[in-house]
Each structure stands twice: as structure tokens, then as C-alpha cells.
Design a protein around this motif. Structure first.
Motif, PDB file in Angstrom:
ATOM      1  N   ARG A 277     -10.499  -3.032   1.256  1.00  0.00           N
ATOM      2  CA  ARG A 277      -9.805  -4.329   0.336  1.00  0.00           C
ATOM      3  C   ARG A 277      -9.088  -3.537  -0.377  1.00  0.00           C
ATOM      4  O   ARG A 277      -9.872  -2.621  -1.384  1.00  0.00           O
ATOM      5  CB  ARG A 277     -10.927  -5.280   0.552  1.00  0.00           C
ATOM      6  CG  ARG A 277     -10.043  -6.160  -0.905  1.00  0.00           C
ATOM      7  CD  ARG A 277     -11.747  -6.860  -0.588  1.00  0.00           C
ATOM      8  NE  ARG A 277     -12.320  -6.972  -2.077  1.00  0.00           N
ATOM      9  CZ  ARG A 277     -13.016  -7.872  -2.665  1.00  0.00           C
ATOM     10  NH1 ARG A 277     -12.574  -8.902  -2.769  1.00  0.00           N
ATOM     11  NH2 ARG A 277     -13.414  -7.285  -3.135  1.00  0.00           N
ATOM     12  N   THR A 278      -7.859  -3.940  -0.699  1.00  0.00           N
ATOM     13  CA  THR A 278      -6.959  -3.251  -2.309  1.00  0.00           C
ATOM     14  C   THR A 278      -7.606  -4.543  -3.149  1.00  0.00           C
ATOM     15  O   THR A 278      -7.210  -5.848  -2.656  1.00  0.00           O
ATOM     16  CB  THR A 278      -5.526  -3.083  -1.952  1.00  0.00           C
ATOM     17  OG1 THR A 278      -6.002  -1.871  -1.146  1.00  0.00           O
ATOM     18  CG2 THR A 278      -5.159  -2.823  -2.851  1.00  0.00           C
TER      19      THR A 278
ATOM     20  N   LEU B 293      -8.607   1.069  -4.281  1.00  0.00           N
ATOM     21  CA  LEU B 293      -8.384   0.795  -2.598  1.00  0.00           C
ATOM     22  C   LEU B 293     -10.668   1.126  -2.331  1.00  0.00           C
ATOM     23  O   LEU B 293     -10.704   2.256  -2.258  1.00  0.00           O
ATOM     24  CB  LEU B 293      -8.435   1.887  -2.205  1.00  0.00           C
ATOM     25  CG  LEU B 293      -8.030   1.821  -0.518  1.00  0.00           C
ATOM     26  CD1 LEU B 293      -7.937   1.021   0.374  1.00  0.00           C
ATOM     27  CD2 LEU B 293      -6.893   2.911  -0.296  1.00  0.00           C
ATOM     28  N   GLU B 294     -11.052   0.136  -2.687  1.00  0.00           N
ATOM     29  CA  GLU B 294     -12.407   0.183  -2.768  1.00  0.00           C
ATOM     30  C   GLU B 294     -12.536   0.170  -1.282  1.00  0.00           C
ATOM     31  O   GLU B 294     -12.360   1.084  -0.255  1.00  0.00           O
ATOM     32  CB  GLU B 294     -13.055  -1.235  -2.222  1.00  0.00           C
ATOM     33  CG  GLU B 294     -12.661  -2.179  -3.384  1.00  0.00           C
ATOM     34  CD  GLU B 294     -13.290  -3.305  -3.769  1.00  0.00           C
ATOM     35  OE1 GLU B 294     -13.469  -4.096  -2.707  1.00  0.00           O
ATOM     36  OE2 GLU B 294     -13.198  -4.497  -4.266  1.00  0.00           O
TER      37      GLU B 294
ATOM     38  N   GLN C  86      -4.791  -0.725  -8.613  1.00  0.00           N
ATOM     39  CA  GLN C  86      -4.806  -1.269  -7.601  1.00  0.00           C
ATOM     40  C   GLN C  86      -6.255  -0.313  -7.662  1.00  0.00           C
ATOM     41  O   GLN C  86      -6.425   1.001  -7.309  1.00  0.00           O
ATOM     42  CB  GLN C  86      -4.414  -1.033  -7.032  1.00  0.00           C
ATOM     43  CG  GLN C  86      -2.754  -1.813  -7.185  1.00  0.00           C
ATOM     44  CD  GLN C  86      -2.719  -3.267  -7.127  1.00  0.00           C
ATOM     45  OE1 GLN C  86      -3.672  -3.576  -5.832  1.00  0.00           O
ATOM     46  NE2 GLN C  86      -2.233  -3.890  -7.724  1.00  0.00           N
TER      47      GLN C  86
ATOM     48  N   GLN D 299       0.999  -1.426  -0.305  1.00  0.00           N
ATOM     49  CA  GLN D 299      -0.217  -0.605  -0.091  1.00  0.00           C
ATOM     50  C   GLN D 299       0.869   1.467   0.177  1.00  0.00           C
ATOM     51  O   GLN D 299       0.309   2.077  -0.644  1.00  0.00           O
ATOM     52  CB  GLN D 299      -0.964   0.147   0.976  1.00  0.00           C
ATOM     53  CG  GLN D 299      -2.161   1.379   1.292  1.00  0.00           C
ATOM     54  CD  GLN D 299      -3.187   1.122   0.454  1.00  0.00           C
ATOM     55  OE1 GLN D 299      -3.454   0.097  -0.313  1.00  0.00           O
ATOM     56  NE2 GLN D 299      -3.384   1.890  -0.729  1.00  0.00           N
TER      57      GLN D 299
ATOM     58  N   GLN E 162      -5.532   3.685  -7.879  1.00  0.00           N
ATOM     59  CA  GLN E 162      -3.810   3.408  -7.311  1.00  0.00           C
ATOM     60  C   GLN E 162      -2.937   3.523  -8.044  1.00  0.00           C
ATOM     61  O   GLN E 162      -3.474   2.118  -8.879  1.00  0.00           O
ATOM     62  CB  GLN E 162      -3.727   3.350  -5.921  1.00  0.00           C
ATOM     63  CG  GLN E 162      -4.474   3.743  -5.607  1.00  0.00           C
ATOM     64  CD  GLN E 162      -4.270   3.109  -3.695  1.00  0.00           C
ATOM     65  OE1 GLN E 162      -4.536   1.921  -2.864  1.00  0.00           O
ATOM     66  NE2 GLN E 162      -4.633   3.791  -2.580  1.00  0.00           N
TER      67      GLN E 162
ATOM     68  N   THR F 173      -2.419   7.540  -5.334  1.00  0.00           N
ATOM     69  CA  THR F 173      -3.274   7.751  -5.203  1.00  0.00           C
ATOM     70  C   THR F 173      -3.505   8.856  -7.013  1.00  0.00           C
ATOM     71  O   THR F 173      -3.019   9.567  -6.627  1.00  0.00           O
ATOM     72  CB  THR F 173      -4.498   7.663  -4.424  1.00  0.00           C
ATOM     73  OG1 THR F 173      -4.021   6.957  -3.327  1.00  0.00           O
ATOM     74  CG2 THR F 173      -5.596   8.247  -4.786  1.00  0.00           C
TER      75      THR F 173
ATOM     76  N   GLU G 177      -6.707  -5.423  -7.075  1.00  0.00           N
ATOM     77  CA  GLU G 177      -5.613  -5.142  -8.496  1.00  0.00           C
ATOM     78  C   GLU G 177      -7.321  -4.861  -9.554  1.00  0.00           C
ATOM     79  O   GLU G 177      -7.834  -6.582  -9.594  1.00  0.00           O
ATOM     80  CB  GLU G 177      -4.811  -6.506  -8.458  1.00  0.00           C
ATOM     81  CG  GLU G 177      -4.245  -5.985 -10.446  1.00  0.00           C
ATOM     82  CD  GLU G 177      -3.005  -6.756  -9.969  1.00  0.00           C
ATOM     83  OE1 GLU G 177      -2.684  -7.111 -11.103  1.00  0.00           O
ATOM     84  OE2 GLU G 177      -2.398  -7.388  -9.318  1.00  0.00           O
TER      85      GLU G 177
END
Length: 178
Positions: free
Chosen positions: A50-51, A45-46, A43, A5, A88, A10, A53
């Protein structure tokens, strides 16, 4: 493209779903013109933290925002679940920065002090206003707004996570005047 992360930058924020095919509107958070136009893999980032791909299947400009679709999201209901998510990319694929230009994600959380070493607070967020940005620096319950300008910011040390500012005495005194 598994990336930690902290190695991600971003570049966009998912604002809402668009249409019936799982597309969504994305607001660019990048200063690089057309940065979102060239995306192939990102990526996400929800909002749940949770991240994931994702492969970008298409991107097109729509006024000041972008319409984006990613593999695996095919319905409006699935797209709605991504609202508020962050787009991201790995820091290595982000555009190179000029001297004295920083990614916002590197500045957030940084300690801010004046030139005498007196702590002003921690940089909490960055507000965008017409023609400039403001650093929101918080110390306990007190907040100071510092213009993001070279005349106020004398140095940024990414390694030590410290920003030095000057000329903010009036800004600090004004917050007690109310």
C-alpha cells in the motif's frame, strides 16, 4: 500529492524503528547529498504494498542513516509496521540528472542486449559494491553480473526499455566454466 506509482522515485528505505515516539531509521538510496534533509511530504510504499502519503514532521542525520518521523506514526509499534518500506517522491521533485545518469528504478526490468542485438537478459537488480555498482542480468536460470560502467554500457534507451552492452563475452563464458 496523488501520484501514480510509475511517477515516483525511491530515495530511501525504512530500516527499523527508533525510540519510543514512532520515529524510524532510513537508509538513503539517493546519490544527491542531503536529499532527505529537505523532505516535507513523501509517499511511503509500505511492506504490504500500500502507498500512503505522509507529511514529514522531522528528519535528522544519524551517522550514515537518517532518523525520520511522519505525521500519524506516534508509537514504536506503528513504526515497526513500516520496516522495509520505501520513501518515495514524485519524479518532478527529484533532482535533475546529468546526461548518462539514470534513476535505478528506470533501469530495473530493462532488456539487455549486446552490440549485435543478441539478448543477454533482463536487468533484475543493481548491487552496490565498493567503488562501483553491478547490474544483475537474468535470463531464465542464468545470471550475468555486468559492471555499471561506460566501458561496458554503450547505450540506454529509456523509451524502448533497452540497454546495449559490450565486452561481456568473457563474463558470459565464465558462467559456464563453473
Amino acid at each position: 500529492m496523488k501520484t501514480a506509482q510509475e511517477d515516483l522515485v525511491t530515495i530511501g528505505k525504512i530500516e527499523r524503528h527508533f525510540g519510543v515516539r514512532g520515529e524510524f531509521k532510513v537508509r538513503s538510496l539517493s546519490d544527491v547529498p542531503g536529499r532527505l534533509d529537505r523532505l516535507k511530504q513523501v509517499q511511503v510504499l509500505e511492506p504490504t504494498g500500500r502507498t500512503v502519503e505522509r507529511i514529514v514532521t522531522h528528519v535528522r542525520r544519524a551517522g550514515s542513516t537518517y532518523i525520520m518521523a511522519v505525521a500519524g506514526v506516534t508509537t514504536p509499534e506503528e513504526a515497526v509496521m513500516l520496516r522495509g518500506g520505501l520513501i518515495q517522491v514524485p519524479r518532478t521533485s527529484a533532482s535533475a540528472l546529468a546526461a548518462d545518469v539514470y534513476f535505478e528504478c528506470d533501469l530495473i526490468g530493462m532488456r539487455v542486449e549486446d552490440e549485435q542485438g543478441v539478448e543477454v537478459g533482463v536487468l533484475e537488480t543493481i548491487l552496490e559494491i565498493p567503488e562501483n555498482r553491478l547490474f544483475v542480468v537474468r535470463r531464465g536460470t542464468e545470471e550475468v553480473l555486468i559492471p555499471a560502467a561506460k566501458s561496458f554500457v554503450t547505450s540506454v534507451d529509456l523509451t524502448r526499455r533497452r540497454m546495449t552492452v559490450r565486452g561481456i563475452d568473457d563474463l558470459i563464458e565464465d558462467r559456464h566454466a563453473v
